[in-house]
Motif scaffolding. Sequence first.
Motif, PDB file in Angstrom:
ATOM      1  N   ILE A  56       0.844  -1.196   0.000  1.00  0.00           N
ATOM      2  CA  ILE A  56       0.000   0.000   0.000  1.00  0.00           C
ATOM      3  C   ILE A  56       0.880   1.248   0.000  1.00  0.00           C
ATOM      4  CG2 ILE A  56      -1.760   1.331   1.239  1.00  0.00           C
ATOM      5  CD1 ILE A  56      -2.590  -1.319   2.592  1.00  0.00           C
ATOM      6  N   ARG A  57       0.566   2.157  -0.910  1.00  0.00           N
ATOM      7  CA  ARG A  57       1.228   3.460  -0.946  1.00  0.00           C
ATOM      8  C   ARG A  57       0.141   4.508  -0.739  1.00  0.00           C
ATOM      9  NH1 ARG A  57       6.050   5.644  -3.599  1.00  0.00           N
ATOM     10  NH2 ARG A  57       6.483   3.507  -4.186  1.00  0.00           N
ATOM     11  N   ARG A  58       0.349   5.374   0.227  1.00  0.00           N
ATOM     12  CA  ARG A  58      -0.620   6.433   0.511  1.00  0.00           C
ATOM     13  C   ARG A  58      -0.140   7.753  -0.079  1.00  0.00           C
ATOM     14  NH1 ARG A  58      -2.052   5.774   6.777  1.00  0.00           N
ATOM     15  NH2 ARG A  58      -3.440   7.513   6.302  1.00  0.00           N
ATOM     16  N   HIS A  59      -1.096   8.524  -0.592  1.00  0.00           N
ATOM     17  CA  HIS A  59      -0.802   9.833  -1.189  1.00  0.00           C
ATOM     18  C   HIS A  59      -1.692  10.864  -0.501  1.00  0.00           C
ATOM     19  CE1 HIS A  59       1.287   7.733  -4.498  1.00  0.00           C
ATOM     20  NE2 HIS A  59       0.310   6.840  -4.360  1.00  0.00           N
ATOM     21  N   VAL A  60      -1.147  12.017  -0.148  1.00  0.00           N
ATOM     22  CA  VAL A  60      -1.906  13.010   0.616  1.00  0.00           C
ATOM     23  C   VAL A  60      -3.087  13.582  -0.168  1.00  0.00           C
ATOM     24  CG1 VAL A  60      -0.017  13.637   2.155  1.00  0.00           C
ATOM     25  CG2 VAL A  60      -0.346  14.910   0.026  1.00  0.00           C
ATOM     26  N   ASP A  61      -2.985  13.584  -1.486  1.00  0.00           N
ATOM     27  CA  ASP A  61      -4.094  14.065  -2.322  1.00  0.00           C
ATOM     28  C   ASP A  61      -3.837  13.639  -3.767  1.00  0.00           C
ATOM     29  OD1 ASP A  61      -2.154  15.870  -3.325  1.00  0.00           O
ATOM     30  OD2 ASP A  61      -2.929  17.539  -2.146  1.00  0.00           O
ATOM     31  N   PHE A  62      -4.769  13.982  -4.654  1.00  0.00           N
ATOM     32  CA  PHE A  62      -4.638  13.566  -6.047  1.00  0.00           C
ATOM     33  C   PHE A  62      -3.443  14.224  -6.722  1.00  0.00           C
ATOM     34  CE2 PHE A  62      -5.444  13.896 -10.607  1.00  0.00           C
ATOM     35  CZ  PHE A  62      -5.549  12.544 -10.907  1.00  0.00           C
ATOM     36  N   THR A  63      -3.161  15.472  -6.391  1.00  0.00           N
ATOM     37  CA  THR A  63      -2.016  16.165  -6.990  1.00  0.00           C
ATOM     38  C   THR A  63      -0.717  15.421  -6.692  1.00  0.00           C
ATOM     39  OG1 THR A  63      -3.162  18.286  -6.846  1.00  0.00           O
ATOM     40  CG2 THR A  63      -0.779  18.366  -7.117  1.00  0.00           C
ATOM     41  N   ALA A  64      -0.538  15.021  -5.445  1.00  0.00           N
ATOM     42  CA  ALA A  64       0.669  14.273  -5.065  1.00  0.00           C
ATOM     43  C   ALA A  64       0.723  12.923  -5.775  1.00  0.00           C
ATOM     44  CB  ALA A  64       0.712  14.083  -3.553  1.00  0.00           C
TER      45      ALA A  64
END
Length: 156
Positions: A56-64
């Motif tokens: 699992i890779r988490r991203h703070v938002d769609f832009t990131a």
Amino acid sequence: MRVALFEPEIPPNTGTILRLCACMGVPVDIIEPCGFPFSDRALKRAGMDYMDQVDIRRHVDFTAFNSWRKSDSEEGPRRLVLVETTGTLRHIDFAFSPKDILMLGRETSGTPPEVEAACDAVVRIPMMPTARSLNVAIAAAIALSEALRQTEGYPA
């Protein structure tokens, strides 16, 4: 192949998709914010004991997330394929690539137009005209199954 969840809202759906991806050996990207606290407790019931088997890779938002997928130096840019009811191309008619990221939107509202516009392709799963939509976990399984079939990406 990867699966991305855009701002998931329902823990059991997310847990089911994580379990699916663990079983298929497919990494998952979680694009936040989530509609629930993203924790082992929130996902435990649906994900069961598969949580430690999925990447699992988490991203703070769609832009990131979008910046990461375009500049991932390890694998090069990845094509973003949105699975959405607004897609004009059926998923079975789309030519998937092993480097694709299949993205699914929020359970209640799908993906906003600006996110959809940032995708390289938008595909839909054909269904009866009177049906509004599939459960997001079912849609993930159907789309991922076809993508893995086309790319011969199923586990041995």
